[in-house]
Every structure is written in structure tokens, then in C-alpha cells.
Design a protein around this motif. Structure first.
Motif, PDB file in Angstrom:
ATOM      1  N   TRP A 156      14.645 -27.384 -12.428  1.00  0.00           N
ATOM      2  CA  TRP A 156      13.247 -27.000 -12.625  1.00  0.00           C
ATOM      3  C   TRP A 156      12.776 -25.908 -11.678  1.00  0.00           C
ATOM      4  CZ3 TRP A 156      12.248 -28.578 -17.187  1.00  0.00           C
ATOM      5  CH2 TRP A 156      10.972 -28.328 -17.723  1.00  0.00           C
ATOM      6  N   ASP A 157      13.575 -25.546 -10.683  1.00  0.00           N
ATOM      7  CA  ASP A 157      13.179 -24.459  -9.796  1.00  0.00           C
ATOM      8  C   ASP A 157      13.760 -23.123 -10.234  1.00  0.00           C
ATOM      9  OD1 ASP A 157      15.767 -25.280  -9.222  1.00  0.00           O
ATOM     10  OD2 ASP A 157      15.615 -24.815  -7.088  1.00  0.00           O
ATOM     11  N   GLU A 158      14.443 -23.098 -11.381  1.00  0.00           N
ATOM     12  CA  GLU A 158      15.062 -21.871 -11.861  1.00  0.00           C
ATOM     13  C   GLU A 158      14.137 -21.123 -12.821  1.00  0.00           C
ATOM     14  OE1 GLU A 158      19.727 -23.330 -11.589  1.00  0.00           O
ATOM     15  OE2 GLU A 158      18.786 -23.100 -13.557  1.00  0.00           O
ATOM     16  N   PRO A 159      14.249 -19.802 -12.896  1.00  0.00           N
ATOM     17  CA  PRO A 159      13.418 -19.024 -13.825  1.00  0.00           C
ATOM     18  C   PRO A 159      13.666 -19.443 -15.275  1.00  0.00           C
ATOM     19  CG  PRO A 159      14.495 -17.584 -12.237  1.00  0.00           C
ATOM     20  CD  PRO A 159      15.114 -18.948 -12.069  1.00  0.00           C
ATOM     21  N   GLY A 160      12.591 -19.593 -16.037  1.00  0.00           N
ATOM     22  CA  GLY A 160      12.714 -19.901 -17.456  1.00  0.00           C
ATOM     23  C   GLY A 160      13.072 -21.331 -17.766  1.00  0.00           C
ATOM     24  N   ALA A 161      12.880 -22.248 -16.804  1.00  0.00           N
ATOM     25  CA  ALA A 161      13.305 -23.637 -17.004  1.00  0.00           C
ATOM     26  C   ALA A 161      12.576 -24.294 -18.173  1.00  0.00           C
ATOM     27  CB  ALA A 161      13.088 -24.444 -15.727  1.00  0.00           C
ATOM     28  N   GLU A 162      11.252 -24.148 -18.238  1.00  0.00           N
ATOM     29  CA  GLU A 162      10.508 -24.831 -19.298  1.00  0.00           C
ATOM     30  C   GLU A 162      10.887 -24.297 -20.671  1.00  0.00           C
ATOM     31  OE1 GLU A 162       5.907 -24.959 -20.590  1.00  0.00           O
ATOM     32  OE2 GLU A 162       6.353 -26.006 -18.705  1.00  0.00           O
ATOM     33  N   GLU A 163      11.037 -22.986 -20.800  1.00  0.00           N
ATOM     34  CA  GLU A 163      11.433 -22.406 -22.091  1.00  0.00           C
ATOM     35  C   GLU A 163      12.807 -22.888 -22.517  1.00  0.00           C
ATOM     36  OE1 GLU A 163       8.437 -19.825 -20.116  1.00  0.00           O
ATOM     37  OE2 GLU A 163      10.325 -20.752 -19.474  1.00  0.00           O
ATOM     38  N   LEU A 164      13.711 -22.973 -21.561  1.00  0.00           N
ATOM     39  CA  LEU A 164      15.058 -23.452 -21.860  1.00  0.00           C
ATOM     40  C   LEU A 164      15.025 -24.914 -22.294  1.00  0.00           C
ATOM     41  CD1 LEU A 164      18.105 -23.105 -21.938  1.00  0.00           C
ATOM     42  CD2 LEU A 164      18.151 -23.556 -19.471  1.00  0.00           C
ATOM     43  N   ALA A 165      14.253 -25.729 -21.591  1.00  0.00           N
ATOM     44  CA  ALA A 165      14.152 -27.141 -21.948  1.00  0.00           C
ATOM     45  C   ALA A 165      13.600 -27.310 -23.355  1.00  0.00           C
ATOM     46  CB  ALA A 165      13.272 -27.877 -20.945  1.00  0.00           C
ATOM     47  N   LEU A 166      12.591 -26.532 -23.698  1.00  0.00           N
ATOM     48  CA  LEU A 166      12.003 -26.624 -25.045  1.00  0.00           C
ATOM     49  C   LEU A 166      13.019 -26.204 -26.106  1.00  0.00           C
ATOM     50  CD1 LEU A 166       8.434 -25.254 -24.274  1.00  0.00           C
ATOM     51  CD2 LEU A 166       9.032 -27.600 -24.945  1.00  0.00           C
ATOM     52  N   LEU A 167      13.828 -25.186 -25.814  1.00  0.00           N
ATOM     53  CA  LEU A 167      14.875 -24.778 -26.752  1.00  0.00           C
ATOM     54  C   LEU A 167      15.886 -25.898 -26.953  1.00  0.00           C
ATOM     55  CD1 LEU A 167      16.514 -22.749 -28.451  1.00  0.00           C
ATOM     56  CD2 LEU A 167      17.579 -21.993 -26.300  1.00  0.00           C
ATOM     57  N   LEU A 168      16.333 -26.510 -25.863  1.00  0.00           N
ATOM     58  CA  LEU A 168      17.287 -27.613 -25.976  1.00  0.00           C
ATOM     59  C   LEU A 168      16.716 -28.736 -26.831  1.00  0.00           C
ATOM     60  CD1 LEU A 168      18.428 -27.647 -22.251  1.00  0.00           C
ATOM     61  CD2 LEU A 168      19.906 -27.085 -24.187  1.00  0.00           C
ATOM     62  N   LEU A 169      15.482 -29.108 -26.566  1.00  0.00           N
ATOM     63  CA  LEU A 169      14.848 -30.182 -27.336  1.00  0.00           C
ATOM     64  C   LEU A 169      14.757 -29.825 -28.813  1.00  0.00           C
ATOM     65  CD1 LEU A 169      12.030 -31.107 -24.814  1.00  0.00           C
ATOM     66  CD2 LEU A 169      13.937 -32.583 -25.479  1.00  0.00           C
ATOM     67  N   SER A 170      14.470 -28.570 -29.107  1.00  0.00           N
ATOM     68  CA  SER A 170      14.353 -28.152 -30.509  1.00  0.00           C
ATOM     69  C   SER A 170      15.681 -28.236 -31.242  1.00  0.00           C
ATOM     70  CB  SER A 170      13.814 -26.720 -30.586  1.00  0.00           C
ATOM     71  OG  SER A 170      14.800 -25.762 -30.234  1.00  0.00           O
ATOM     72  N   ARG A 171      16.780 -28.213 -30.495  1.00  0.00           N
ATOM     73  CA  ARG A 171      18.114 -28.312 -31.077  1.00  0.00           C
ATOM     74  C   ARG A 171      18.648 -29.745 -31.054  1.00  0.00           C
ATOM     75  NH1 ARG A 171      22.470 -24.022 -30.179  1.00  0.00           N
ATOM     76  NH2 ARG A 171      22.784 -24.707 -32.324  1.00  0.00           N
ATOM     77  N   GLY A 172      17.838 -30.682 -30.607  1.00  0.00           N
ATOM     78  CA  GLY A 172      18.267 -32.073 -30.576  1.00  0.00           C
ATOM     79  C   GLY A 172      19.114 -32.426 -29.374  1.00  0.00           C
ATOM     80  N   ILE A 173      19.066 -31.609 -28.340  1.00  0.00           N
ATOM     81  CA  ILE A 173      19.824 -31.858 -27.117  1.00  0.00           C
ATOM     82  C   ILE A 173      18.887 -32.479 -26.085  1.00  0.00           C
ATOM     83  CG2 ILE A 173      21.187 -30.816 -25.268  1.00  0.00           C
ATOM     84  CD1 ILE A 173      21.772 -28.473 -27.216  1.00  0.00           C
ATOM     85  N   GLY A 174      19.264 -33.610 -25.529  1.00  0.00           N
ATOM     86  CA  GLY A 174      18.444 -34.245 -24.515  1.00  0.00           C
ATOM     87  C   GLY A 174      18.359 -33.404 -23.253  1.00  0.00           C
TER      88      GLY A 174
END
Length: 240
Positions: free
Chosen positions: A112-130
């Protein structure tokens, strides 16, 4: 302990083979390591897909080879991979590369301290990845708690460095708890802090992890033969 502790095995991390002879790099080595730690009691595995020379990679073909090999060798064992920024230090390219994954892990860690963390997390969730949120300090805990992703994570990992101590761990765990996320917490350290924080995770009743990513040494200071011996040592320590 009254119940069996939840231990995830972290098979290799950003380490390279020169740090430990048994560090798994190839898909075949990762598969063998996953089978061994599962037999030792690990409930899940976390791994870093790597190039042939041992460097972390998020490239689709390399991720696919690692995930496929472990899935075939240990069907049903929950499997996660890194999305570490060091493997691809450009937020946009990292997002597009993860979007191009063809073989999907069950979950992925997002620091969570890395750049773009929230966007990456949302992408993973949209693909069904926990999503496992990696929280390295208090500021990251507060940022994660304010994110809509907090309520959707499968796990939140309090990850402290070699100088991490129990006081810091308890502070960050408290901040995570106040977020009210349904995700279970996991606590672990690195190198010098690894075994003390693993023992504290047991005392606190939270999940933990162990493997060559976090340490190459057993609690007595001797070098572990590999991941399975570390997992067995963790269960032994937590059963005291």
C-alpha cells in the motif's frame, strides 16, 4: 495454542539464489517447494515469479508458467503472487502488465505504500483475483483504511522490516483493526524480526507466514534446509 495457527508459506521473495541454495526460481522448483510446504502444514503459498536468472518478474508468460506449475503440483492449495513495484517500477506499465495476465493466481499482494496501489488493487478485484494489502507502516495503514478497497481485501498483512518490534506491530495492527475490514490480519517480519514477530502473531491470534522470503535461518540461528523446514519450525514454535 487452542487452534491450529494459519501459516502461509512465502517461498522465495525478492531474494536471489546466491542467498540460499534451495531458493526456488523455476516453475518446477516452485511447484516442488509448494508441495513440500503444504505437506508441512502451510495453508497457502505466496511466491514471486522469476526469470531464469532469479529476478522478479510480472510478465504474463512468467507468471503463467509459475502459477500453472504450482496449480498442477498442488491442486486446491491457495496460491498468491507478488505485484511488487521493484519488479516493474512504472505504475502505468505495471497496471497494463497485470491486466495482460493469462493465468490468474487466487490472490496477489499489493503493497500500500507503492505508487498506484489502489488502482492496481481495483484491477485485480475486477479480474476475480483476491487482494492482500501489504502494510509496512502506520501511514500505509491509515491510507489503506480510507480506501474503498479495505472492505474487499481477503487479507491485510502487517509487514515489518528487520528492525520491526512488537510495539510497532501492535500499533499498526490496531490501526488496521479500526478500519473495520472483514479481512483477517497477518503479521510477519523479515530476517532479524521474523521469528519474534511470528511468535507475537501466535500470541495475538492473527495469521502469519514463514519461508525463504522472510528468513533463511531457523529460530536457533542455523541455516534452514529450505521452506518446508521453516514451516515445520514455525508450527513447532507456535505450539509451545
Amino acid at each position: 495454542m487452542a487452534t491450529t495457527p494459519y501459516i502461509k508459506a512465502c517461498l522465495n521473495g525478492a531474494r536471489t539464489p546466491d542467498e540460499h541454495a534451495a531458493l526456488p526460481v523455476s516453475p518446477k522448483q516452485l511447484a516442488a517447494a509448494a508441495v513440500a510446504v503444504h505437506s508441512a502444514g502451510a495453508m497457502a503459498v505466496h511466491l514471486h515469479p522469476k526469470t531464469a536468472d532469479g529476478m522478479d518478474s510480472l510478465e504474463p508468460a512468467i507468471v503463467a508458467a509459475a502459477v500453472s506449475a504450482v496449480r498442477q503440483a498442488a491442486p486446491g492449495l491457495p496460491l498468491g503472487v507478488t505485484t511488487g513495484f521493484w519488479a516493474l517500477p512504472d505504475p502505468h506499465r505495471r497496471l497494463r502488465t497485470v491486466e495482460a495476465w493469462t493465468v490468474l493466481p487466487d490472490f496477489a499482494s499489493v503493497n500500500w505504500d507503492e505508487p498506484g496501489a489502489e488502482e492496481l488493487a481495483l484491477l485485480l478485484l475486477s479480474r476475480g483475483i483476491g487482494v492482500e494489502a501489504g502494510i509496512f507502516h502506520a501511514a500505509a495503514a491509515e491510507s489503506w483504511a480510507d480506501s474503498p478497497v479495505a472492505a474487499r481485501c481477503i487479507r491485510v498483512m502487517v509487514e515489518l522490516g528487520p528492525d520491526g518490534d512488537i510495539e510497532t506491530a501492535d500499533d499498526v495492527l490496531a490501526r488496521v483493526s479500526r478500519a473495520g475490514s472483514p479481512a483477517p490480519a497477518l503479521l510477519h517480519g523479515l530476517d532479524a524480526s521474523c521469528w519474534p514477530l511470528l511468535a507475537h502473531a501466535g500470541a495475538r491470534g492473527v495469521q502469519t507466514r514463514i519461508g525463504l522470503e522472510d528468513t533463511v535461518l531457523l529460530p536457533d540461528g542455523s541455516t534452514a534446509s529450505g521452506n518446508a523446514e521453516l514451516v515445520a519450525a514455525a508450527f513447532e514454535l507456535l505450539s509451545r
